[in-house]
Design a protein around this motif. Structure first.
Motif: not given
Length: 116
Positions: A94-97, A101-103, A111-115
């Motif tokens: 992923l890429e985000c500001p 990132l925390d959000a 949503a049921g995902g895993k990091v």
């Protein structure tokens, strides 16, 4: 053409016994990391590393017909994409500001995902 994936997804594909039946093997696969360096051993690719699959052919010499259309093998990329369509889990980077990132991570988990 190349197909992009992660080390984790590539290893899951490569270790799936329903696709790598007895008599199925590959040759001349080129796995490149994002910086362009070649990755030689699939089992040693870090899970989070973004890689591209280029070239390669999958062959079958077992009993009966090959587990894909055609007689002379299929490209490694096509075989990987066929496997990917059968999966119910998606992998990616992923890429985000930075300040979001925390959000973003919280939304993925909610949503049921895993990091990983």
């Amino acid at each position: 053409m190349t197909t992009k994936t992660t080390g984790a997804e590539l290893k899951r594909f490569y270790n799936d016994p329903s696709f790598w039946l007895d008599g199925v093997w590959h040759e001349d696969v080129l796995i490149l990391s994002k910086d362009g360096s070649q990755e030689d051993e699939i089992s040693e690719i870090p899970d989070a590393l973004a890689v591209s699959i280029a070239g390669g052919v999958v062959f079958y010499s077992g009993p009966g017909r090959a587990p894909w259309p055609g007689e002379d093998g299929t490209s490694f990329e096509a075989y990987f994409r066929r496997w990917r369509k059968t999966q119910n889990t998606a992998y990616g980077t992923l890429e985000c500001p930075k300040d979001k990132l925390d959000a973003v991570l919280a939304a993925i988990k909610e949503a049921g995902g895993k990091v990983t």
